[in-house]
Motif scaffolding. Structure first.
Motif, PDB file in Angstrom:
ATOM      1  N   SER A   1      -3.303   0.624  -3.613  1.00 14.54           N
ATOM      2  CA  SER A   1      -2.471  -0.581  -3.683  1.00 14.54           C
ATOM      3  C   SER A   1      -1.529  -0.480  -4.876  1.00 14.54           C
ATOM      4  O   SER A   1      -1.933  -0.058  -5.960  1.00 14.54           O
TER       5      SER A   1
ATOM      6  N   ALA B   1      -5.778   7.184  -8.680  1.00 12.54           N
ATOM      7  CA  ALA B   1      -4.516   6.451  -8.738  1.00 12.54           C
ATOM      8  C   ALA B   1      -3.348   7.432  -8.622  1.00 12.54           C
ATOM      9  O   ALA B   1      -3.523   8.639  -8.784  1.00 12.54           O
TER      10      ALA B   1
ATOM     11  N   SER C   1       0.840  -1.193   0.000  1.00  8.77           N
ATOM     12  CA  SER C   1       0.000   0.000   0.000  1.00  8.77           C
ATOM     13  C   SER C   1       0.882   1.253   0.000  1.00  8.77           C
ATOM     14  O   SER C   1       2.096   1.178   0.220  1.00  8.77           O
TER      15      SER C   1
ATOM     16  N   THR D   1       0.242  -1.472  -8.065  1.00  8.54           N
ATOM     17  CA  THR D   1      -0.109  -2.359  -9.168  1.00  8.54           C
ATOM     18  C   THR D   1       1.058  -2.573 -10.125  1.00  8.54           C
ATOM     19  O   THR D   1       1.034  -3.488 -10.943  1.00  8.54           O
ATOM     20  N   ASN D   2       2.076  -1.711 -10.031  1.00  3.04           N
ATOM     21  CA  ASN D   2       3.199  -1.772 -10.956  1.00  3.04           C
ATOM     22  C   ASN D   2       4.367  -1.023 -10.331  1.00  3.04           C
ATOM     23  O   ASN D   2       4.165  -0.123  -9.510  1.00  3.04           O
TER      24      ASN D   2
ATOM     25  N   GLU E   1       3.390   2.530  -9.067  1.00  2.00           N
ATOM     26  CA  GLU E   1       2.097   2.988  -9.554  1.00  2.00           C
ATOM     27  C   GLU E   1       1.035   2.354  -8.676  1.00  2.00           C
ATOM     28  O   GLU E   1       1.123   1.168  -8.357  1.00  2.00           O
ATOM     29  N   THR E   2       0.038   3.145  -8.270  1.00  2.00           N
ATOM     30  CA  THR E   2      -1.030   2.598  -7.439  1.00  2.00           C
ATOM     31  C   THR E   2      -2.371   2.702  -8.154  1.00  2.00           C
ATOM     32  O   THR E   2      -2.545   3.513  -9.058  1.00  2.00           O
ATOM     33  N   ASP E   3      -3.318   1.911  -7.680  1.00  2.00           N
ATOM     34  CA  ASP E   3      -4.687   2.025  -8.170  1.00  2.00           C
ATOM     35  C   ASP E   3      -5.432   3.021  -7.281  1.00  2.00           C
ATOM     36  O   ASP E   3      -4.845   3.616  -6.374  1.00  2.00           O
TER      37      ASP E   3
END
Length: 69
Positions: free
Chosen positions: A49, A25, A2, A51-52, A43-45
């Motif tokens: 969280s 995001a 996170s 994601t990349n 990278e977050t959503d």
């Protein structure tokens, strides 16, 4: 992971930038060690969280240069 976990792992070194492609995001840029020309970016959503992630030359992987646009 996170956003909070990234901030705990890299205290004081994380810059959060909104991702213009996905509402809520973000990009998390981790400051490199002094004198280094590499950049770590997560990278977050919209839920915060990861994601990349990627690592590369500073400037080359900045959000403006991202392939996600």
């Amino acid at each position: 992971m996170s956003i909070d976990e990234i901030n705990k792992a890299y205290p004081g070194k994380v810059k959060q930038i909104p991702n213009p492609s996905f509402e809520g995001a973000a990009f998390l840029q981790v400051s490199p060690p002094d004198g280094k020309d590499t950049q770590l970016v997560f990278e977050t959503d919209a839920l915060g969280s990861v994601t990349n992630w990627r690592i590369g030359k500073r400037g080359a992987i900045e959000p403006d240069e991202s392939c996600t646009r």
